[in-house]
Enzyme design. Structure first.
Site, short mmCIF file in Angstrom:
data_model
loop_
_atom_site.label_atom_id
_atom_site.label_comp_id
_atom_site.label_asym_id
_atom_site.label_seq_id
_atom_site.Cartn_x
_atom_site.Cartn_y
_atom_site.Cartn_z
N CYS A 2 0.85 -1.19 0.00
CA CYS A 2 0.00 0.00 0.00
C CYS A 2 0.88 1.23 0.00
O CYS A 2 2.11 1.14 0.06
CB CYS A 2 -0.87 -0.02 1.25
SG CYS A 2 -1.70 -1.59 1.51
N ARG A 28 1.29 1.70 -5.93
CA ARG A 28 1.56 0.72 -4.88
C ARG A 28 0.31 -0.07 -4.50
O ARG A 28 0.41 -1.07 -3.79
CB ARG A 28 2.10 1.41 -3.64
CG ARG A 28 3.38 2.22 -3.88
CD ARG A 28 3.80 2.93 -2.62
NE ARG A 28 4.10 1.97 -1.58
CZ ARG A 28 5.29 1.36 -1.47
NH1 ARG A 28 6.24 1.65 -2.32
NH2 ARG A 28 5.50 0.47 -0.52
N TRP A 75 -3.64 -2.01 -1.24
CA TRP A 75 -3.57 -3.24 -2.03
C TRP A 75 -3.88 -4.35 -1.04
O TRP A 75 -3.05 -4.71 -0.21
CB TRP A 75 -2.17 -3.43 -2.62
CG TRP A 75 -2.13 -4.49 -3.68
CD1 TRP A 75 -2.34 -4.34 -5.02
CD2 TRP A 75 -1.87 -5.90 -3.50
NE1 TRP A 75 -2.22 -5.55 -5.67
CE2 TRP A 75 -1.94 -6.52 -4.75
CE3 TRP A 75 -1.59 -6.70 -2.37
CZ2 TRP A 75 -1.74 -7.89 -4.94
CZ3 TRP A 75 -1.39 -8.06 -2.54
CH2 TRP A 75 -1.46 -8.63 -3.83
N ASN A 101 1.21 0.03 5.90
CA ASN A 101 1.65 -0.71 4.70
C ASN A 101 2.46 -1.90 5.20
O ASN A 101 3.40 -1.71 5.98
CB ASN A 101 2.52 0.18 3.82
CG ASN A 101 3.26 -0.65 2.77
OD1 ASN A 101 2.74 -1.65 2.30
ND2 ASN A 101 4.48 -0.26 2.47
N GLY A 102 2.11 -3.12 4.79
CA GLY A 102 2.84 -4.30 5.26
C GLY A 102 1.87 -5.33 5.81
O GLY A 102 0.67 -5.26 5.54
N GLU A 483 10.65 -12.57 -20.45
CA GLU A 483 10.25 -11.19 -20.12
C GLU A 483 9.08 -10.74 -21.00
O GLU A 483 8.13 -10.10 -20.55
CB GLU A 483 11.44 -10.24 -20.25
CG GLU A 483 11.14 -8.76 -20.14
CD GLU A 483 10.41 -8.31 -18.88
OE1 GLU A 483 9.90 -7.17 -18.89
OE2 GLU A 483 10.29 -9.11 -17.93
N LYS A 487 5.39 -9.40 -19.75
CA LYS A 487 4.82 -8.10 -20.10
C LYS A 487 3.40 -8.27 -20.64
O LYS A 487 2.47 -7.58 -20.25
CB LYS A 487 5.70 -7.39 -21.16
CG LYS A 487 6.90 -6.65 -20.60
CD LYS A 487 6.62 -5.48 -19.74
CE LYS A 487 6.66 -5.77 -18.24
NZ LYS A 487 7.85 -6.31 -17.65
N GLU A 490 0.94 -9.43 -17.78
CA GLU A 490 0.57 -8.54 -16.67
C GLU A 490 -0.25 -7.34 -17.10
O GLU A 490 -0.98 -6.76 -16.29
CB GLU A 490 1.81 -8.13 -15.88
CG GLU A 490 2.82 -7.31 -16.59
CD GLU A 490 3.97 -6.97 -15.64
OE1 GLU A 490 3.73 -6.69 -14.46
OE2 GLU A 490 5.14 -7.01 -16.12
N HIS A 506 9.45 -30.93 -26.21
CA HIS A 506 9.33 -31.69 -24.96
C HIS A 506 8.03 -31.40 -24.24
O HIS A 506 7.91 -31.65 -23.04
CB HIS A 506 10.55 -31.40 -24.07
CG HIS A 506 11.85 -31.64 -24.78
ND1 HIS A 506 12.32 -32.90 -25.08
CD2 HIS A 506 12.75 -30.77 -25.29
CE1 HIS A 506 13.47 -32.80 -25.73
NE2 HIS A 506 13.75 -31.53 -25.88
N LYS A 605 3.20 -2.03 -7.94
CA LYS A 605 4.54 -1.78 -8.45
C LYS A 605 5.64 -2.37 -7.57
O LYS A 605 6.61 -2.95 -8.04
CB LYS A 605 4.75 -0.27 -8.58
CG LYS A 605 6.10 0.15 -9.09
CD LYS A 605 6.24 -0.15 -10.53
CE LYS A 605 7.57 0.14 -11.14
NZ LYS A 605 7.75 -0.50 -12.43
#
Ligand code: AGP
Length: 610
Positions: A2, A28, A75, A101-102, A483, A487, A490, A506, A605
């Site tokens: 957050c 955040r 969040w 936050n946490g 990567e 992208k 997300e 395989h 983020k």
């Protein structure tokens, strides 16, 4: 994950400073927001589900005046995003309010103890135990600071928290353990406390970073005091000056931060190499590593730890450092690394890569080896962040603030830095000079890729309705494929998987049919023929293929449905050009799907909890 912001000052700016700060921290977390402010001896509360704008609308315009306020953008970790679970949380009398936050890991235990003492809870959150615990200890303390300290000693887990009490309406009480917190010092005796300097930059550049187990009491017009909980001592810490401006955290004329940050790539490489590469003299100078240069001579193994996009940059670094410097490299996911029991020798260095410098898993990985006697290095973008301060030495990315949740320019900066670290550690290889010169020439080539954005958008539009996507590549193309898939996943919510092209037979080949396109990285390399064979295997199953290839490659047009070109470059620097194509491709797919590109659902983020 957050964002929290608090203000106390003479001027009645509390609510506007906090609202603007929360808006800057929305990357955040953005599922609900709330604030409270001191007014006429009480604390007035407003909490809303959704973005900070919903809170701003609810407060009305002009917003009420107050000289002290704290706020939060959330969040959710404990309890769904509802008005009740939004912060601030408070005690029964609403005389104490807290934003956090946490994660408070022992919240259930504390809640049970307090319930037994007659405290009742209104939310599902872990955070709500804090204001009740403050209420409980206030009755057993001389003053609120003493109660605050006692409560902090009860909490286990991670927190960046702010508290306000009607007892001291002009004072912010803030504490940090495992979650970032910075104090902004204003010239008029006002203070701003926030999770990230971006929230206070518009008001001051003078900041003090809090370390773990520290709390600060900041009363407007008085000197602030930082105290160390473990040593029970006062902490004297110098004020630092922020080195970036507010315009760096605004979108400017761009529609989204992500596209702005993609277009910053040429400048990002220039900033990441500025004063570090000297092509004419044929040297690389990394001042941030000079302090451990002697130790680096004895390093015979490097373990890179990181998460997400930073992890994929680390995978490119693995190929580079092994090929250029001849040092064996292992790349570990930080969230797994913390719980492995692998042997460590003192000639091993740990290299942590992080854009935010606040990712909890990567911090935990660094903590795990703090008594192993191994060198801890960092490649970090956020100046003054926890990881930057935990490591023995490191290299800053200098990419400037990255606002979009999907990391783009940070990846470009990280790979540019890892290329320089490989050259810096190299004892000389025939690739040294060509690679140094190519790194110097790369910003121009990136500009050429950006000039093909319109063509990439037209291709991206064709794949908007696909539900699955495979990304394949070989050697340096493999981490690029991983990567690229991340992208697309997300920001477009399309299921995408990155795979080593050689692995297709395989298993993944079974998924391929006309509805399952493949993004093939087919830039110039000694393995290109093999990649062609993989593409033909896909074609044989009627799988559509989108390819990234090197300018002048005509053959690929007979294999792929769509081709996006990049200028010729070394295989070792190809990930830097290919990344731009994949970032633009994903961006245009997400825009075409009318999704919130900068704030994708369910993400944030900086992941500051494990
Ligand atoms: C990438 O686009 C994501 N935002 C995420 O995977 C990110 O790379 C990861 O959380 C690591 O963050 P860091 O670089 O700040 O440590």
């Amino acid at each position: 994950m957050c964002g929290i912001v608090g203000y106390c000052g003479k001027k009645p700016l509390g609510i506007s400073v906090v609202l603007d700060g929360l808006q800057a921290l929305e990357y955040r977390g953005y599922d609900s927001a709330g604030l409270c402010y001191a007014q006429d001896g009480s604390l007035v509360l407003d909490k809303q589900v959704g973005r900070v704008q919903a809170l701003r609308d609810s407060l009305g315009s002009p917003a009420p005046d107050s000289a002290t306020a704290i706020g939060h953008t959330r969040w959710a970790t404990h309890g769904t995003p509802t008005q009740t679970n939004a912060h601030p949380h408070f005690n029964a009398g609403k005389t104490i309010m807290v934003v956090h936050n946490g994660i408070i890991e022992n919240h259930a235990e504390i809640r049970e103890k307090l319930s037994g003492l007659g405290y009742s809870f209104v939310s599902e959150t872990d955070t709500e135990v804090i204001p009740h615990l403050l209420d409980y200890y206030r009755k057993k303390s001389q003053n609120f600071t003493e109660a605050f300290e006692k409560v902090l000693k009860q909490l286990r887990g991670a927190y960046g928290l702010l508290a306000l009490t009607t007892e001291e309406p002009n004072t912010l009480f803030a504490a940090r353990l495992g979650s970032p917190l910075v104090l902004g010092v204003m010239d008029d005796g006002a203070y701003i406390v926030a999770s990230d300097p971006a929230a206070l930059l518009a008001h001051t550049k003078k900041v003090v970073y809090l370390n773990d187990h520290e709390f600060v009491v900041a009363e407007q017009g008085e000197d602030y005091e930082i105290r160390d909980l473990l040593r029970d001592t006062s902490v004297d810490r110098a004020i630092e000056k922020l080195d970036f401006d507010a315009n760096e955290i605004s979108k400017g004329d761009y529609e989204h931060f992500m596209i702005k940050e993609i277009y910053e790539a040429p400048q990002t490489i220039r900033m990441a190499t500025l004063g570090r590469i000297r092509p004419k003299e044929g040297i690389v100078k990394l001042g941030g590593l000079d302090s451990v240069a002697d130790q680096l001579k004895y390093i015979d193994r490097i373990v890179i730890v990181a998460c997400g996009t930073s992890y994929y940059a680390g995978l490119v670094g693995e190929y580079l450092i092994e090929e250029i410097a001849g040092i064996p490299v292992e790349v570990a996911l930080a969230s797994e690394f913390k719980y492995r029991h692998e042997p460590f020798s003192r000639s091993t260095a740990l290299l942590a890569i992080s854009q935010s410098g606040e990712t909890a898993d990567t911090i935990a990985a660094l903590k795990k080896v703090e008594n192993f006697g191994v060198l801890r290095l960092g490649v970090v973008n956020a100046v003054g962040s926890t990881i930057a301060r935990m490591t023995d030495a490191g290299v800053y990315c200098h990419a400037g603030p990255e606002q979009a949740v999907a990391s783009t320019k940070a990846f470009i900066a990280q790979v540019s830095i890892l290329t320089q670290i490989a050259l810096y550690l190299s004892q000389g290889t025939e690739l040294y000079k060509p690679l140094l010169d190519e790194l110097d020439a790369l910003p121009k080539k990136v500009e050429t890729v950006l000039e093909s954005a319109d063509a990439i958008r037209e291709i991206a539009k064709k794949y908007v309705n696909n539900r699955d996507f495979l990304f394949i590549g070989r050697r340096y193309g493999y981490p690029s494929a991983l990567e690229g898939a991340l992208k697309l996943k997300e920001i477009s919510y399309i299921h995408a998987e990155g795979y080593a092209a050689g692995e297709m037979k395989h298993g993944p080949l079974a998924m391929i049919d006309e509805s399952f396109p493949t993004f093939a990285i087919a830039t110039a390399s000694e393995l290109l023929e093999k990649t062609y064979s993989n593409i033909e295997e896909i074609r044989a199953r009627k799988g559509p293929v989108v390819a990234v290839a090197t300018e002048g490659n005509e053959h690929i047009t007979s294999l792929a449905d769509d081709v996006m070109y990049v200028p010729a470059t070394l295989e070792q620097t190809s990930p830097l050009l290919v990344a731009i194509v994949m970032q633009l491709f994903s961006y245009y797919v997400a825009v075409e799907k009318k999704l919130d590109v900068d704030k994708p659902r369910n993400l944030a983020k900086s992941v500051t909890v494990e």
